[in-house]
Design an enzyme around this catalytic site. Structure first.
Site, short mmCIF file in Angstrom:
data_model
loop_
_atom_site.label_atom_id
_atom_site.label_comp_id
_atom_site.label_asym_id
_atom_site.label_seq_id
_atom_site.Cartn_x
_atom_site.Cartn_y
_atom_site.Cartn_z
N CYS A 165 -4.81 -2.90 3.69
CA CYS A 165 -4.45 -2.55 5.07
C CYS A 165 -5.56 -2.90 6.06
CB CYS A 165 -4.09 -1.07 5.13
SG CYS A 165 -3.38 -0.55 6.71
N GLU A 215 0.85 -1.19 0.00
CA GLU A 215 0.00 0.00 0.00
C GLU A 215 0.89 1.24 0.00
OE1 GLU A 215 -3.43 1.92 2.94
OE2 GLU A 215 -1.76 0.77 3.77
N LYS A 253 -10.25 1.18 -2.03
CA LYS A 253 -10.45 0.77 -0.64
C LYS A 253 -11.82 1.23 -0.14
CE LYS A 253 -8.04 0.95 3.82
NZ LYS A 253 -6.87 1.53 4.53
#
Length: 541
Positions: free
Chosen positions: A406, A286, A353
């Site tokens: 994440c 990321e 995301k």
């Protein structure tokens, strides 16, 4: 048993002698001590001691002038210590740009643990209000605190970090039960079994007091036995494709826009090492390269020159998109799939995301925090927009996979299922925000639980975290160390059949657990009544 019961009673009596600040300070320290049960230590007896002490403290709340208020304060004090010791490392993110956000250091060290502790305070108040007596109070304790743990997992975008069930290292025998009941179901079991010793110091017949401990031991032993058999029969099969996971060791403070060319070259040296022609994809973490990679032709040209034609790069990127009808621009934390073609490269797909990190990427209470001049910690984009939903990406020459960026990997059942169920998971993360702390290790343990719950292998690329491949049983198959600057070529593993937890979620274990708790209470009450019925009458003279 009589000797141990006497010792427990003496220990409980000493706790009763504590009052006021001394009591709340002791509970705070006890909650912090219990965090030793979590990664990277996994000293489970610490949490058994902590939960027993909390039960006794809540029992004592019955004698307070306001039992409900006392129950709230005692549980809140315990949980404040627990969450501070378990999440203190979040403060490191505020020190990355200390000149801008250092003055907010009180937020992760006071506001975060204090806010999370409100959930446990509510459970403590409910326990004190019900004022349970006898061995079945362990049932009430486990039920009340499991309800608030489920609430903590969803309120204000949710933060299911360090659930009680995470005290067992993922990939071990006990953790395998998560394939049926998930980490949440295992948490319910831990709350009950680890608090059960507190019942031994209560009143009533010995067998009634021992019932929670017996039941908890049987359930945990059964989970271990079943998990051991599951692992003994675990046969992993290679899927015939390999991916290269690249990791560089760099402090978050050094990830500046000015350094982006140097950072990119470090990634490219490792990515283009011999053998790159044999892998199906290259995976970067990321936020691998600071800035807006897709909008910088010179950076893209460096990538194209370094990687061979046909190579597929899966990289964390910050993506910008024009707003519709003159609206504001939008920014996304994304995984981009870049394919090298003969002349340039093609963005074959991008996943945005969905679950943003509160105060780091999104802000659920932005109108309030703007009053003190704070919106997010993001220094690349002014804000982020969440993506629409979790997706499975199907790219030429690569088995379908679901990205988890994440924070998303801490949420159970986030990956698609049914016809869209992926063959593997990709977790890209930037753990360098948190330095050399317990945070990245806790993050890894929770990522391993997602593999167990879904029955899917998980490939992980984490900047200053643990990068490699986790098998569908939650075991680390191959990995780089946290501070390595290197790459690892992993052969993708075959997925398992869909697990019961991936199919049915928390509904199945919730019903079974409620039945078990009710059974424990009924048996304990029956044993108490049996003693009263068989006790010889007392005659006065």
């Amino acid at each position: 048993m009589t000797v141990w019961r006497a010792r427990l009673r003496r220990l409980r009596a000493r706790g009763r002698a504590l009052k006021g600040p001394a009591l709340y300070g002791a509970l705070f320290a006890l909650g912090a001590f219990g965090v030793l049960a979590h990664a990277p230590f996994h000293v489970q007896p610490a949490l058994i001691i902590a939960y027993a002490g909390l039960v006794w403290a809540l029992d004592g709340a019955r004698r307070a002038r306001s039992p409900v208020r006392a129950g709230f304060a005692r549980a809140w004090s315990f949980a404040a210590g627990q969450f501070l010791a378990g999440t203190w490392w979040v403060a490191n993110a505020f020190l990355v740009q200390a000149e801008d956000y250092g003055w907010l250091i009180w937020a992760p060290l006071i506001l975060l643990p204090g806010g999370l502790a409100l959930f446990w305070g509510a459970a403590g108040a409910a326990y004190a209000r019900l004022a349970p007596r006898g061995a079945h109070r362990i049932t009430v304790f486990a039920g009340a605190f499991m309800v608030v743990e489920l609430a903590r997992s969803v309120v204000l975008s949710g933060f299911p970090w360090n659930l009680p069930g995470h005290v067992f290292a993922a990939g071990g025998a006990v953790s395998q039960i998560a394939s049926i009941i998930g980490a949440a179901g295992l948490s319910a079991l831990v709350l009950f079994a680890f608090a059960a010793p507190a019942a031994l110091a209560g009143r009533g017949p010995a067998l009634a007091r021992a019932m929670p401990l017996i039941l908890g031991f049987v359930l945990l032993a059964g989970a271990w036995g079943w998990g051991a058999m599951r692992l003994e029969g675990a046969q992993m099969t290679a899927a015939g494709q390999s991916v290269r996971v690249v990791q560089i060791h760099i402090d978050q403070r050094d990830k500046t826009l000015a350094a982006r060319h140097e950072i990119l070259q470090r990634y490219l040296v490792l990515s283009s090492a011999p053998g790159v022609e044999d892998v199906s994809a290259i995976v970067w973490p990321e936020g691998a390269v600071p800035g807006f990679l897709l909008h910088e032709p010179d950076l893209l040209a460096d990538i194209r020159r370094a990687l061979p034609e046909g190579a597929l790069l899966l990289s964390g990127i910050t993506r910008a998109a024009r707003g519709e009808a003159g609206g504001p621009d939008q920014f996304f934390n994304s995984l981009g799939a870049l394919r090298m073609d003969a002349d340039w490269m093609v963005l074959e797909d991008a996943y945005d995301k969905v679950r943003l990190v509160p105060f780091g990427e999104g802000n659920p209470v932005a109108p309030l925090t703007r009053l003190i001049g704070f919106e997010t910690l993001s220094h690349i984009a002014p804000f982020y927009t969440p993506g629409p939903y979790a997706r499975t990406l199907s790219l030429a020459g690569l088995r379908p996979f679901a990205p988890l960026i994440c924070y998303e990997v801490i949420f159970p059942r986030f990956a698609p299922r049914g016809a869209d169920r992926p063959h593997w998971l990709v977790n890209i993360s930037n753990d360098s925000w948190y330095g050399a702390s317990s945070g990245p290790r806790q993050h890894l343990n929770q990522a391993q639980y997602r593999a167990v719950e879904e029955g899917l292998p998980l490939v992980r690329a984490a900047s200053n975290g643990v990068s490699g491949q986790i098998d569908p049983y939650g075991r680390i198959e191959r990995a780089l160390a946290v501070d390595d600057e290197s790459f690892i070529d992993v052969v993708l593993l075959e997925r398992l059949d869909a697990t019961p937890y991936s199919l049915y979620g928390d509904g199945l274990w919730s019903i079974l657990f409620a039945i078990l708790l009710a059974l424990n209470s009924v048996v304990a009450c029956w044993l108490n009544r049996l003693q009263l019925d068989t006790k010889p009458p007392r005659y006065s003279v």
